[in-house]
Design an enzyme around this catalytic site. Structure first.
Site, PDB file in Angstrom:
ATOM      1  N   GLU A 179      42.513 -34.865   0.670  1.00  0.00           N
ATOM      2  CA  GLU A 179      41.744 -33.959   1.355  1.00  0.00           C
ATOM      3  C   GLU A 179      40.525 -32.249   0.891  1.00  0.00           C
ATOM      4  O   GLU A 179      40.210 -31.829   1.014  1.00  0.00           O
ATOM      5  CB  GLU A 179      41.328 -34.321   2.833  1.00  0.00           C
ATOM      6  CG  GLU A 179      42.357 -32.664   3.568  1.00  0.00           C
ATOM      7  CD  GLU A 179      42.025 -32.832   4.955  1.00  0.00           C
ATOM      8  OE1 GLU A 179      40.456 -33.279   5.410  1.00  0.00           O
ATOM      9  OE2 GLU A 179      41.907 -31.161   5.252  1.00  0.00           O
ATOM     10  N   ASN A 180      41.694 -31.674   0.149  1.00  0.00           N
ATOM     11  CA  ASN A 180      41.484 -30.328  -0.248  1.00  0.00           C
ATOM     12  C   ASN A 180      41.774 -30.610  -2.030  1.00  0.00           C
ATOM     13  O   ASN A 180      41.478 -29.400  -1.926  1.00  0.00           O
ATOM     14  CB  ASN A 180      42.831 -29.538   0.090  1.00  0.00           C
ATOM     15  CG  ASN A 180      42.546 -29.805   1.976  1.00  0.00           C
ATOM     16  OD1 ASN A 180      43.946 -29.399   2.724  1.00  0.00           O
ATOM     17  ND2 ASN A 180      41.445 -28.764   2.687  1.00  0.00           N
ATOM     18  N   HIS A 184      49.826 -27.837   5.793  1.00  0.00           N
ATOM     19  CA  HIS A 184      50.176 -27.110   4.616  1.00  0.00           C
ATOM     20  C   HIS A 184      51.591 -27.051   4.768  1.00  0.00           C
ATOM     21  O   HIS A 184      51.746 -25.876   3.384  1.00  0.00           O
ATOM     22  CB  HIS A 184      49.200 -26.128   3.795  1.00  0.00           C
ATOM     23  CG  HIS A 184      48.131 -27.341   3.856  1.00  0.00           C
ATOM     24  ND1 HIS A 184      46.295 -26.332   2.775  1.00  0.00           N
ATOM     25  CD2 HIS A 184      47.958 -27.734   4.368  1.00  0.00           C
ATOM     26  CE1 HIS A 184      45.762 -27.166   3.087  1.00  0.00           C
ATOM     27  NE2 HIS A 184      46.370 -28.458   4.247  1.00  0.00           N
ATOM     28  N   HIS A 189      38.575 -32.910   6.544  1.00  0.00           N
ATOM     29  CA  HIS A 189      37.596 -32.447   5.025  1.00  0.00           C
ATOM     30  C   HIS A 189      36.739 -33.609   4.862  1.00  0.00           C
ATOM     31  O   HIS A 189      36.240 -33.281   3.486  1.00  0.00           O
ATOM     32  CB  HIS A 189      37.383 -31.559   4.124  1.00  0.00           C
ATOM     33  CG  HIS A 189      38.558 -29.837   4.847  1.00  0.00           C
ATOM     34  ND1 HIS A 189      37.876 -29.133   5.067  1.00  0.00           N
ATOM     35  CD2 HIS A 189      39.499 -29.317   4.790  1.00  0.00           C
ATOM     36  CE1 HIS A 189      37.910 -27.927   4.998  1.00  0.00           C
ATOM     37  NE2 HIS A 189      39.596 -28.126   6.083  1.00  0.00           N
ATOM     38  N   ASP A 191      49.458 -32.623   1.210  1.00  0.00           N
ATOM     39  CA  ASP A 191      47.386 -31.919   0.804  1.00  0.00           C
ATOM     40  C   ASP A 191      47.344 -31.451  -0.015  1.00  0.00           C
ATOM     41  O   ASP A 191      47.969 -30.793  -0.494  1.00  0.00           O
ATOM     42  CB  ASP A 191      47.030 -31.034   1.752  1.00  0.00           C
ATOM     43  CG  ASP A 191      47.282 -31.722   3.683  1.00  0.00           C
ATOM     44  OD1 ASP A 191      48.124 -32.989   3.083  1.00  0.00           O
ATOM     45  OD2 ASP A 191      46.764 -31.729   4.172  1.00  0.00           O
TER      46      ASP A 191
HETATM   47 FE   FE2 Z   1      42.450 -30.797   7.152  1.00  0.00          FE
END
Ligand code: FE2
Length: 264
Positions: free
Chosen positions: A39-40, A178, A68, A8
């Site tokens: 996605e972040n 994460h 997200h 991520d």
């Molecule tokens: Fe997520």
């Protein structure tokens, strides 16, 4: 076939780390396919066409998403135009985008499938296990090399899907928490597995966000606005080798490298 999966990417620090390190890593590790969870990537929540293009320009072949996916509205039309950005398959029917994609690599054809977990996420997707059954059967008609990004919170749900798909896919790589886990291995049926690939973002942070802000949130129990952290970064990733003829994973290794302040 050598596949690099980058965990991520969180905000600008994460994107800058990708820009600085991914072109080098892609070459050094001789990756045939590079997958990045994005996605972040835009402001810590979601992805925009510009941030997606930045990640592709650094050397990604496929960008995967998660809970997200819908945070940045500009991405919605872009999802239908760019099949190399995939979002979780097990969402309600009729939404933009696709849940999997096949890619022609120098070492043969490969597929990437994105699924979303149902445990401890404030979203109720369809059953990822049954969605995987159906998708994997269809994808295997086109290629035995299938990498699954399972975007989920609970370690148990991720381990369960890893075992459930063992022998049917090349790898199940967990994302979303994460924090990279130290359980990377090849399961007996030939599926590479790791509970979480970890993140690419600010190192001295709480999962990529400003630590003071997050601590204040815990101390006050008030909805303090999240702020992204800066400074030194980490790039967390998984490198796997597989046999392109069978899709069997031969080796899987998770690693994290420190990237000194990528904004410098
Ligand atoms: Fe997520």
């Amino acid at each position: 076939m050598r596949i690099l999966f980058v965990g991520d990417v969180v905000g600008k620090t994460g994107r800058l780390a990708v820009r600085r390190r991914l072109p080098v890593l892609r070459k050094q590790l001789e990756a045939d396919l590079v997958i990045v969870n994005g996605e972040n990537a835009a402001g810590g929540a979601g992805l925009t066409p510009d941030t997606a293009d930045e990640i592709f320009a650094a050397g990604a072949d496929v960008i995967t998403m998660g809970n997200h996916t819908w945070d940045q509205k500009e991405l919605l039309p872009y999802l239908d135009r760019n099949p190399r950005i995939i979002r979780p398959l097990n969402l309600p029917p009729g939404l933009p985008g696709r849940g999997w994609v096949t890619v022609e690599t120098p070492a043969g054809r490969a597929a990437v499938l994105n699924l979303l977990g149902r445990v401890f996420l404030n979203i109720s997707p369809d059953d990822p296990f049954r969605a995987a059954d159906e998708a994997v059967a269809r994808i295997r008609e086109r290629t035995p090399v299938i990498v699954v990004d399972f975007h989920a919170e609970a370690t148990s749900e991720k381990q369960a899907l890893g075992w459930y798909l063992d022998g049917r896919v090349t790898a199940v790589i967990g994302t979303h928490t994460h924090v990279q886990t130290a359980d990377g291995r090849v399961l007996p049926g030939g599926t590479g597995y790791v509970t979480d690939a970890g993140m690419t973002g600010a190192r001295d942070s709480v999962i990529g966000f400003d630590r003071e802000t997050i601590i204040r949130r815990f101390l006050t129990q008030r909805p303090v606005r999240f702020e992204l952290a800066g400074g030194d970064a980490v790039l967390s990733a998984v490198l796997l080798h597989c046999d392109p003829a069978t899709g069997r994973c031969l080796d899987l290794r998770a690693f994290t490298e420190v990237v000194s302040d990528p904004a410098d």
